[in-house]
Design an enzyme around this catalytic site. Structure first.
Site, PDB file in Angstrom:
ATOM      1  CB  SER A  71      19.319   1.643  60.123  1.00  0.00           C
ATOM      2  OG  SER A  71      18.809   2.712  59.632  1.00  0.00           O
TER       3      SER A  71
ATOM      4  CG  HIS B  63      19.114   8.154  64.798  1.00  0.00           C
ATOM      5  ND1 HIS B  63      19.934   9.778  64.126  1.00  0.00           N
ATOM      6  CD2 HIS B  63      17.967   7.716  63.422  1.00  0.00           C
ATOM      7  CE1 HIS B  63      18.992   9.701  62.724  1.00  0.00           C
ATOM      8  NE2 HIS B  63      18.172   9.368  62.939  1.00  0.00           N
TER       9      HIS B  63
ATOM     10  CD  GLU C 153      17.850  10.913  59.520  1.00  0.00           C
ATOM     11  OE1 GLU C 153      17.238  11.152  60.986  1.00  0.00           O
ATOM     12  OE2 GLU C 153      18.490   9.755  59.557  1.00  0.00           O
TER      13      GLU C 153
ATOM     14  CG  HIS D  70      15.598   5.002  60.987  1.00  0.00           C
ATOM     15  ND1 HIS D  70      17.031   5.671  60.106  1.00  0.00           N
ATOM     16  CD2 HIS D  70      15.505   6.276  61.746  1.00  0.00           C
ATOM     17  CE1 HIS D  70      16.997   6.773  60.415  1.00  0.00           C
ATOM     18  NE2 HIS D  70      16.471   7.266  61.274  1.00  0.00           N
TER      19      HIS D  70
END
Ligand code: HBI
Ligand code: FE
Length: 287
Positions: A192, A132, A173, A127
Site C-alpha cells: 500500500s 490487506h 504487514e 492501507h
C-alpha cells in the site's frame, strides 16, 4: 495500544464496529482512493505476488472509488468466509484478535488527506482494504489470518502479545515471498506504499532474511520508517504449516530468556538473501 480504554468510542458498537456509510464519502475522497490505487496498480505487477493481483480481480477492486465493504464481504464470504467491517481506527488488541478469529477484517473507513499521501500513522481504508483484503481471498492466507487472531487471544492471556505482534508485523504487514530466483512483495504495509514497494525489493539498504519463526519473534521493528530487515517465506501454505501445528507456549517461555534482536542485525544462523548496507537508516540517524 492503550488497553485501559476498552470502551468503544461514541457511535461504535460494543465490538468497536461502525457503519461504513459508503454514501457519505465525498467525490474528493473517492478521487484520493483512485489516485492511490492507480499508482500502485501501475507499479505492482512484477513486484507483488500473483495471488495479490488475483485477489484484486476476484474482488473487482479495480472499479473506481472506495469499495463498498458490503460488496467486498459478499464476494469474500463466498471464497474464504471472511468479511470486512468498518472501525473508527486502531482498536484494542483483544478486540482486534477477536474479529480476526471470527474471520472479520477490521478496516478504517477514513481515507488519508492529500498531504498525507505518502505517510500516515493510523491505517486508513487504502492501507487496510487495498493492502490487506485481496490476500484474504487466498485459502491458506485466510486460514493464517484467522489462526493469528486465535493465537492473539491466547497470547493476551500469557502476556506475550509483543512477541506475537512481531510475527504479524514481519509477515502480514512487511512480508516478502520467494518467486523462483526472485523475491516478491505481499505485506500490506509494503504494497500500500509506493516508496516501500520499491525500497523493500530493490534497495541495497535493508536485510532480506529467510523466515524462521523464533528468530523473527525475537526481532524488534520500526514503526516510523522503512524496515531495516524483511523476512522471506517460501509460500503461504509453508507459512501456515510453520505456524499452525506449533505450541507457542514453550516458544514464549524461551523468548523470555533470550535477548531481542535489533532490526538491522544479521545472525550467523540466518538464511541471508541480501545483507543490507543500512545506508537508508544511517542517513536518517540524527548526526
Ligand atoms: N486495530 N484497526 C486496527 N488495525 C490493526 O491493524 C490493529 C489494531 N489494533 C491492534 C493491532 N493492529 C496490533 O497491535 C496487533 O497485531 C497486536
Ligand atoms: Fe495493516
Amino acid at each position: 495500544m492503550a488497553q485501559a480504554d476498552m470502551t468503544p468510542p461514541e457511535g461504535a458498537a460494543a465490538d468497536w464496529t461502525v457503519p461504513q456509510d459508503w454514501s457519505a464519502y465525498t467525490p474528493g475522497e473517492h478521487a484520493m482512493w483512485d489516485r492511490l490505487f492507480e499508482r500502485q496498480a501501475a507499479m505492482l505487477p512484477g513486484r507483488v505476488v500473483p495471488e495479490f493481483l488475483e485477489g484484486l480481480d476476484i474482488l473487482r477492486m479495480a472499479r473506481p472509488g472506495i469499495p463498498d465493504f458490503a460488496e467486498l464481504s459478499e464476494r469474500l464470504m463466498k471464497r474464504t468466509g471472511w468479511q470486512v467491517v468498518a472501525v473508527p481506527g486502531l482498536v484494542p488488541d483483544r478486540v482486534f484478535f477477536a474479529h480476526l478469529a471470527n474471520r472479520r477484517f477490521v478496516a478504517g473507513r477514513f481515507i488519508r488527506r492529500p498531504e498525507q499521501i505518502d505517510y500516515l500513522q493510523e491505517p486508513d481504508v487504502f492501507h487496510d482494504v487495498f493492502g490487506h483484503v485481496p490476500l484474504l481471498t487466498h485459502p491458506a492466507f485466510a486460514d493464517y489470518m484467522q489462526a493469528y487472531g486465535e493465537g492473539g487471544l491466547r497470547a493476551d492471556g500469557l502476556g506475550s502479545i509483543d512477541h506475537l505482534a512481531r510475527l504479524y508485523w514481519y509477515t502480514v504487514e512487511f512480508g516478502l515471498m520467494r518467486h523462483g530466483d526472485d523475491l516478491r512483495l505481499y505485506g500490506a504495509g509494503i504494497v500500500s506504499s509506493f516508496g516501500e514497494s520499491v525500497f523493500a525489493l530493490e534497495d541495497a539498504s535493508p536485510n532480506r532474511i529467510g523466515f524462521d519463526l523464533k528468530r523473527l519473534m525475537r526481532t524488534q521493528y520500526r514503526i516510523d520508517d522503512y524496515q531495516q530487515s524483511y523476512f522471506v517465506i517460501d509460500s503461504f501454505e509453508d507459512l501456515l504449516r510453520k505456524t499452525s501445528d506449533v505450541d507457542f507456549g514453550p516458544i514464549y517461555r524461551e523468548l523470555e530468556t533470550e535477548s531481542d534482536v535489533a532490526p538491522d542485525v544479521v545472525l550467523a544462523q540466518d538464511r541471508v538473501y541480501h545483507r543490507g548496507s543500512q545506508d537508508h537508516a544511517r542517513a536518517k540517524m540524527p548526526c
